[in-house]
Scaffold this motif. Structure first.
Motif, PDB file in Angstrom:
ATOM      1  N   TYR A 474       0.852  -1.177   0.000  1.00 23.39           N
ATOM      2  CA  TYR A 474       0.000   0.000   0.000  1.00 23.39           C
ATOM      3  C   TYR A 474       0.895   1.237   0.000  1.00 23.39           C
ATOM      4  O   TYR A 474       1.941   1.268   0.656  1.00 23.39           O
ATOM      5  N   LYS A 475       0.495   2.258  -0.743  1.00 22.90           N
ATOM      6  CA  LYS A 475       1.265   3.493  -0.849  1.00 22.90           C
ATOM      7  C   LYS A 475       0.510   4.605  -0.131  1.00 22.90           C
ATOM      8  O   LYS A 475      -0.645   4.436   0.274  1.00 22.90           O
ATOM      9  N   THR A 476       1.177   5.735  -0.002  1.00 18.26           N
ATOM     10  CA  THR A 476       0.481   6.890   0.576  1.00 18.26           C
ATOM     11  C   THR A 476      -0.305   7.596  -0.523  1.00 18.26           C
ATOM     12  O   THR A 476      -1.537   7.527  -0.567  1.00 18.26           O
ATOM     13  N   LEU A 477       0.394   8.272  -1.414  1.00 15.37           N
ATOM     14  CA  LEU A 477      -0.262   8.921  -2.545  1.00 15.37           C
ATOM     15  C   LEU A 477       0.268   8.339  -3.850  1.00 15.37           C
ATOM     16  O   LEU A 477       1.426   7.941  -3.956  1.00 15.37           O
ATOM     17  N   MET A 478      -0.609   8.312  -4.860  1.00 11.40           N
ATOM     18  CA  MET A 478      -0.234   7.766  -6.169  1.00 11.40           C
ATOM     19  C   MET A 478      -1.000   8.552  -7.229  1.00 11.40           C
ATOM     20  O   MET A 478      -2.142   8.963  -7.015  1.00 11.40           O
TER      21      MET A 478
END
Length: 760
Positions: A474-478
């Motif tokens: 999972y990433k923070t922002l993309m």
């Protein structure tokens, strides 16, 4: 005289006059009825007694016979003139409708009507005409409806020799083949003769012969000389040799018994008998007969006697049932031009079979193989349980169906998965969620959170609902376009929530998904079912920059005389999204094939042409999808098990469906379907936007490091400045501002399946 007596006398006179009239009428009727007998008696009155009475009996019998004959002629003549026995009925023969490929020349199948192909008498070999007449009715051109000589001979032999012998002429046989009656009874034979007279009065001999040749039954459901010639000898009737003509004429009397497919030697014996009769009636010479007997009989080999079904033909039948009237279907004889490209169709069938045969060798494949089915179960007519595939390929410009495959073999399974296989489509649906968002104002370069879904975050979702990303990370922002290219579940759900479920469903309906679509956030991840036909149709919205074309498979229908009875519906399209929104998704889907979940297309599968598309894999590898397009074609491929169980380990859309798509598209390019630039024809304009709001950037956006330059379609240019970062926004500490995500490296589809939701 008293009045009473006068009245009585008057009544008596009237009664006597009435009796006299009646007696006179009876006398007249008697004299008329027996006039012939009275005349015979008067003529023979002075003859010697030994001659007189035999003559009276013979002449009286002749008169009675003549009277009965006239009555029979009138009775059966009246019956024969009933509308039930209309002479035109001999021309009304159900024939096969021939289905052609898109070139209008290549035959891809036959359907409806009888197994008959209508031809004129000029399209039949002269040898066959002579053989038929010699075998069935040698004096055909010399007599009328009945042959008195043959009839008399048959009656004599039937009586004296107790040997059943027929005397039917070709015209009488034509009647027997054209109308419903009991032709075995005396009543039926008399009616047959009467109808034959009516036929002879309405048609010339050559016309009668032509209709007879088109009606003859030759066994194995074959009707008519053209179908017989093509079935038995794989050639048109015009090319039949003397030997072949004599053989076909010889087996007419027992087509199932003497069929060369059943007993070749019996068929050859009948050929020789026919040749003998042709020599007897001087239609051929002895030398010609001997040459014909020495000619080797070359019939259709066993391997080519079975007509194989196809899923494309199934789709054609479905549309014909909608287009045609019942009478047109029953009579057949139509020339049906379709949109199918036979070479591309064949390539699609081979590509599916090759990839799935390979999948059956995978150690994790625990199902029946097709080879096992053919060796153990095919004869039991059980439904196959091996892995299946389906494909629909459309022309982007018109919607013409160029190839349609509904399974691995239509003879083994009639279920057409391309049309009726409703399966969960998974991530194949995500592009439509993003297109909805772009229509609403989001832009590909905007940021979206990729972290886990939090309880209560998504409208309409259960608090415990938290779908996983397929790779477990999972990433923070993309960036939005990156989220689509990498098929991120958490980001896609947030994109869908931004649009609202009602808007997403409205988009799904507008691009052609007709089934039940649950008003649930899980729909953002494609948890509803659709067929490959629907998926292919929906994906035409991307190469067509917002327009969807309706698929069609029949382009024209003509009757047997060449008249157009159905000109085709032509291209039907409608706008399903803003041009800019569809273009923005298309640009991202091109990234999918180069560095996203379909990047194997460029590396392992060596497909280098410009294209876009999206993979889809449902929970536990039950369904594998790839829907993609070039500038010319859109093609959707599905692979899975009919019982909706797991296929193989890591059975992603990129490993099972994508290789099939690549093979078909390579063949399409070879066939002249270009894969040119997908550059949009809408004007593009460079603007500076905010990654958080997709609105025009302000100084506040610059201060928050969220401003960026983007070339976007003019119909998507926002009209307002960013309301999250007004011009007077205060600069915050730089450490609190998340850094823009770095450009992602090429990825494959996820490393493990999702466990929280049924789609990746």
């Amino acid at each position: 005289m008293p009045a009473k007596k006068k009245t009585a006398k008057k009544a008596a006179r009237k009664s006597n006059a009435k009796r006299v009239r009646k007696s006179s009428q009876r006398s007249l009727a008697f004299r008329v009825a027996f006039a012939p007998f009275l005349a015979i008696g008067k003529v023979t009155a002075k003859w010697p007694t030994i001659v007189r009475w035999p003559a009276r009996i013979a002449l009286g019998s002749l008169w009675i016979g003549f009277f009965i004959f006239c009555a029979v002629v009138i009775f059966y003549g009246a019956r024969a003139h009933s509308s039930k026995y209309d002479p035109d009925k001999i021309t009304q023969m159900p024939a096969r409708s021939i289905v052609y490929a898109q070139d209008g020349v290549t035959e891809i199948g036959k359907l409806h009507g009888d197994n008959r192909l209508m031809v004129s008498i000029d399209e039949v070999s002269p040898w066959f005409k002579k053989a038929l007449i010699a075998r069935e009715d040698a004096r055909f051109y010399d007599h009328g409806a009945i042959d008195i000589r043959s009839l008399g001979r048959a009656v004599f032999r039937n009586v004296t020799q107790k040997k059943m012998e027929g005397a039917s002429t070709l015209t009488m046989q034509l009647v027997d083949n054209s109308y419903a009656y009991n032709g075995k009874s005396i009543d039926g034979k008399l009616l047959e003769m009467a109808i034959a007279f009516r036929i002879e009065a309405n048609y010339k001999k050559d016309q009668i012969l032509e209709h007879y040749m088109n009606r003859i039954f030759w066994g194995h459901s074959i009707r008519g000389i053209e179908a017989a010639a093509r079935t038995y000898f794989e050639k048109p009737a015009s090319e039949l040799t003397l030997s072949e003509s004599a053989l076909l004429a010889g087996i007419i009397r027992g087509p199932n018994t003497f069929s060369p497919f059943v007993d070749l030697q019996k068929a050859i014996d009948q050929r020789d008998t026919t040749l003998k009769r042709m020599v007897h009636y001087k239609f051929i010479t002895e030398a010609e007969a001997e040459d014909a007997k020495n000619e080797k009989v070359k019939i259709r080999p066993v391997s080519r006697r079975i007509t194989h079904d196809s899923y494309a033909m199934d789709a054609i039948r479905r549309d014909l049932d909608i287009i045609l009237e019942e009478q047109e279907i029953e009579m057949g004889g139509l020339h049906i031009k379709t949109t199918i490209n036979p070479e591309l169709q064949k390539a699609a069938e081979l590509a599916i079979e090759a990839r799935l045969k390979e999948a059956e060798k995978d150690p994790s494949y625990h199902h029946q193989t097709r080879a096992q089915y053919l060796s153990r179960y095919a004869k039991t007519q059980q439904a196959p349980k091996y892995i299946q595939g389906a494909l629909v390929c459309l022309d982007n410009r018109t919607g013409a169906v160029l190839a349609l495959v509904g399974g691995r073999n239509a003879d083994e399974s009639k279920y057409n998965r391309a049309l009726h296989g409703k399966r969960q489509i998974g991530s194949v649906f995500k592009p439509f969620v993003y297109m909805t968002a772009f229509d609403k104002g989001l832009h590909p370069g905007a940021w979206v959170r990729d972290s886990r879904i939090q309880p209560g975050e998504i409208q309409g979702a259960p608090r415990s609902w938290s779908p996983n990303n397929s790779d477990g990370t999972y990433k923070t922002l993309m960036m939005v376009q990156e989220a689509l290219a990498r098929s991120r579940n958490t980001s896609s759900v947030r994109i869908g929530d931004y649009c609202g479920i009602d808007q997403v469903i409205e988009t799904a309906r507008s691009v052609g998904f007709t089934g039940k679509i649950p008003p649930s956030p899980a729909t953002y991840l494609g948890t509803f079912e659709a067929s490959p036909w629907e998926v292919a149709k929906a994906y035409t919205v991307f190469p067509n920059q917002g327009k969807v074309v309706r698929p069609f498979i029949i382009s024209e229908i003509k009757d047997s005389e060449g008249n157009v009875v159905y000109p085709g519906s032509g291209t039907i399209s409608w706008s399903a999204a803003k041009q800019g929104a569809a273009t923005s998704v298309s640009n991202t889907l091109q990234e999918v094939t180069s560095r996203g979940t379909a990047s194997r297309l460029r590396s392992a599968l060596d497909y280098k042409e410009v294209c876009g598309g999206k993979t889809g894999t449902t929970d536990n590898y039950r369904d594998a999808w790839f829907a993609g397009y070039t500038s010319s074609l859109t093609c959707a491929v599905w692979v899975g098990m009919d019982d909706n169980t797991k296929t193989i380990n890591r059975g992603y859309g990129s490993t099972l469906a994508l290789p099939i798509w690549a093979k078909v598209m390579k063949k399409a390019k070879d066939l002249g379907y270009p894969a040119e630039s997908l550059k949009p024809n809408i004007p593009m304009q460079s603007v500076r936007l905010c990654r958080f709001t997709s609105q025009l950037a302000t100084q506040g956006c610059e201060a928050h490091h969220s401003a960026y330059n983007a070339a976007i379609p003019v119909d998507l240019i926002p009209k307002h400045t960013c309301d999250n970062h007004p011009v007077r926004a205060q600069i915050i500490q730089e450490s609190a501002v998340p850094a823009p995500p770095s450009r992602a490296v090429p990825v494959q589809e996820g490393q493990r399946p999702s466990r929280a939701i049924p789609v990746r």
